[in-house]
Every structure is written in C-alpha cells, then in structure tokens.
Design an enzyme around this catalytic site. Sequence first.
Site, PDB file in Angstrom:
ATOM      1  N   CYS A   1       0.794  -1.229   0.000  1.00  0.00           N
ATOM      2  CA  CYS A   1       0.000   0.000   0.000  1.00  0.00           C
ATOM      3  C   CYS A   1       0.828   1.281   0.000  1.00  0.00           C
ATOM      4  O   CYS A   1       0.260   2.373  -0.044  1.00  0.00           O
ATOM      5  CB  CYS A   1      -0.947   0.006   1.197  1.00  0.00           C
ATOM      6  SG  CYS A   1      -2.128  -1.354   1.161  1.00  0.00           S
TER       7      CYS A   1
ATOM      8  N   CYS B   1       0.581   2.709   6.230  1.00  0.00           N
ATOM      9  CA  CYS B   1       1.012   1.360   6.576  1.00  0.00           C
ATOM     10  C   CYS B   1       0.996   0.501   5.320  1.00  0.00           C
ATOM     11  O   CYS B   1       0.395   0.851   4.314  1.00  0.00           O
ATOM     12  CB  CYS B   1       0.095   0.762   7.636  1.00  0.00           C
ATOM     13  SG  CYS B   1      -1.624   0.624   7.096  1.00  0.00           S
TER      14      CYS B   1
END
Length: 459
Positions: A139, A443
């Site tokens: 991500c 994250c």
Amino acid sequence: MTTILAYPFKNLPTTSKWALRFAIRPLSCSSQLRAAPAVQTKTKKTLAKPNIRNVVVVDGVRTPFLLSGTSYKDLMPHDLARAALTGLLHRTSVPKEVVDYIIFGTVIQEVKTSNVAREAALGAGFSDKTPAHTVTMACISANQAMTTGVGLIASGQCDVIVAGGVELMSDVPIRHSRKMRKLMLDLNKAKSMGQRLSLISKFRLNFLAPELPAVAEFSTSETMGHSADRLAAAFAVSRLEQDEYALRSHSLAKKAQDEGLLSDIVPFRVPGKDTVTKDNGIRPSSLEQMAKLKPAFIKPYGTVTAANSSFLTDGASAMLIMAEEKALAMGYKPKAYLRPTYATPKVLEKAGLTMNDIDAFEFHEAFSGQILANFKAMDSDWFAENYMGRKTKVGLPPLEKFNNWGGSLSLGHPFGATGCRLVMAAANRLRKEGGQYGLVAACAAGGQGHAMIVEAYPK
C-alpha cells in the site's frame, strides 16, 4: 498489516492484561465530525538544509477513485495510469520532453503490462527515450515511487520526475492451478502425438480449479482484515469506536466533496460510457445501520466489518516533482516541499519537529481499527518504552487536524495510488488552511510503513 509507526504487530499478545493498558482512554470520534477551521499562518523554521537540493511538488492529480466493479471494470490498469498522466500534463502544461523519468507504483500487476509506468507513459505521448519503471511495495507503492523520484533529484541525476500509482481491482489476474499450468506447458513442448496423448491422460477435473488472488501476506497467509481485527483486539479498540471513526471519515469526505475541496481529481471519460467526475465510495450512513453489519473476517466475534474497512478500489494518481530551481526557472509556483521520508517518530525526530508543529495530518486509513490502535500506541509511554525504545510517547495527533477531507475509508484505496493522494491532500490543505507542515503516513503489508513531511511553499 503494520502500524503507522512502522513497527509490526504480528507478535503482540492479545491477553486481557495487554488490552487493559489501552482500554483506559477511549477514542471517540462522534464529537469531532466537523473539519477543522482554517488555522492561522505560523512563523516556523524551514526544513531546508544548506547545500542540499530542495525538492518540490508542482502539482498532482488523480482520476476519481471508484468502487471496483463499477465504471472502470472494462479497462486495463494502464488506461487509468495514462488518464492520470494526461490529466497532469493538461493541468501543469509541462512539456513532455522536460520530464527526465517516470515512476509508478502498483500492487496486483496485469501480466500484459508488467511495467505499467512505461505502457502508460507511451500511451500518454511521452517519448520512448523517457525511461519509466514500476515499483511495488504493497500500500505504499506510490510513496516509494515518490521517494525514488526525490532521491533521483536530490542526487542531481534528474531535475523533473513524474511519480504516481495505479490499481485496477475490477480485473485481477486469476490463474489456472499449478497442475493445469504444468500440463499446458508440457503439452506445448510435446513433439509427438503420442507424447500429447500421454500428457492428456493425466488430466483431472480438479486441475480446472482456479487460483484466486487474496489480499494476504505470502509469509503468514494472513489477510489484512484478520490482521486489523487482531490489532483492534490487542489495543482494546471497540466496534463502536471503529464505526464512529469510519462515519467521521465518510462525513468529512462528503463535506469536502460538496465544497469542491477535492481539487486533485481530473474528470475521466470512460470509453463508451459517461465521464466520471467524482469518487463514488463516499457514503455517510448512521451508527445504527453500521451496527447491523456482521464481522467480515473473524467470525462471529470480530469487530472489523465492511463499514469500517477501506473498500476495493480502482484509480490512478500522478504528481509532478521537480528540483526547486528548475521549477522556478520554468515559471512554476510549487505547492510544497517534500522533506525526509521515514516512519512517523523517525521523520519527526529527523526534521526536529514535534506533533505540535504539524498543521495537517494525512494518514492512510486501511481500517478504522488500524488507525485507532495506532492512536493508542502513539499516546502510550508504556508502548514507546517497551516496543519502540523511546523514553516518552510520540503523542496523539489532534483529530481537528487529522484527515479533514476524508481518507481511504471513504475516498477509496487503490493500493498503488494512495500515496500520491495523501501528499496532495496535505499540500492542498496547507495552502487552504494556512499551515506550514503536513505529516503523511501510511502502513503496508509485511510490517512496513512510510512517513513524509510536506512543507508548504511560501506564498
């Protein structure tokens, strides 16, 4: 799943004693659904360093982020990436030949266009002499694309970089089973009819069972949703707290959308369909309706649901990054400086800043539970001492400065493209609200994280 602090929580205990440490201070968002008022411009030191090139964001754009399976479902990833590049060219009027390098992030790759940055660049009209490569880091893939570009500029190798990302979850690769793939490859190599018939005789119906992709870590086989559920349990984050935070995200995103604040969006005409002009996943609900949903991952006792999780999203983003002197020489007024890139505590220490110095926080919202667990960790001296090697806690970001125009829960999360959205949201908020420093953090799967300081460019 990781924390925004970039400390993996895979081995955290989930005992009641652990949870009690974090259950004392609930994190309710229900009283803070409104966006922050415009802050007063503050006089702070700049983070510029002598004899080090300043890297600036000139501007950035993104396609509307859409729920997978909707208007983009018949496209390929490079179509969206090309649209983002074309939109950036139109918005900035930068000559294509000035761009030294193009870098895009993506996670689930289309095998036909494995270097999607190159295919999109050629489709957008860039010269075949302009190099382009694709990075993948879960991500934070777009974040890595940006930091790679910053490094190329800071080292003097390039002056002008286009960094971005793309994800098309509407059409992910679905493979034949390993046995079927092996059979097909062996058939392709067979030289006689006898060899082919012998191979065909080994075929079994279960060979046809497909291999479906999963949003899971290869090393643990754990999905992000399961990880978020464990994280929420470890930090005693309740279902109600998660739902309240998700409602906040959707409410602020709807407000920002209605007020025209999501100015990084460029309309995209989908071939054979209408022009898409806005994100379609923003759906404010009510706590009563959200409470009716069943757990999505750990059943029946989990607290992570479809309502407090980010959804599968299609979209692309692109940013024009330059050396400051190059941008000024070309007549541009940059939006912001890009500063050191680490995880939250490290980036603040490296920059000599504290949480109180930050005017705009833009953190990636994979799950409500992930955000709220991080809040509790950041506000805990005990956690800082035992898990981060710090004497004092990092500090809790003030909600009145946090993701004020919505976040990934509401705007959507195309895995490879979110990083650029975060940076542009921070830069645009600083300009709108009169702040100086923004903190971007995200994250990523595998216990990874990324953080960056965005410093407003002087008006």
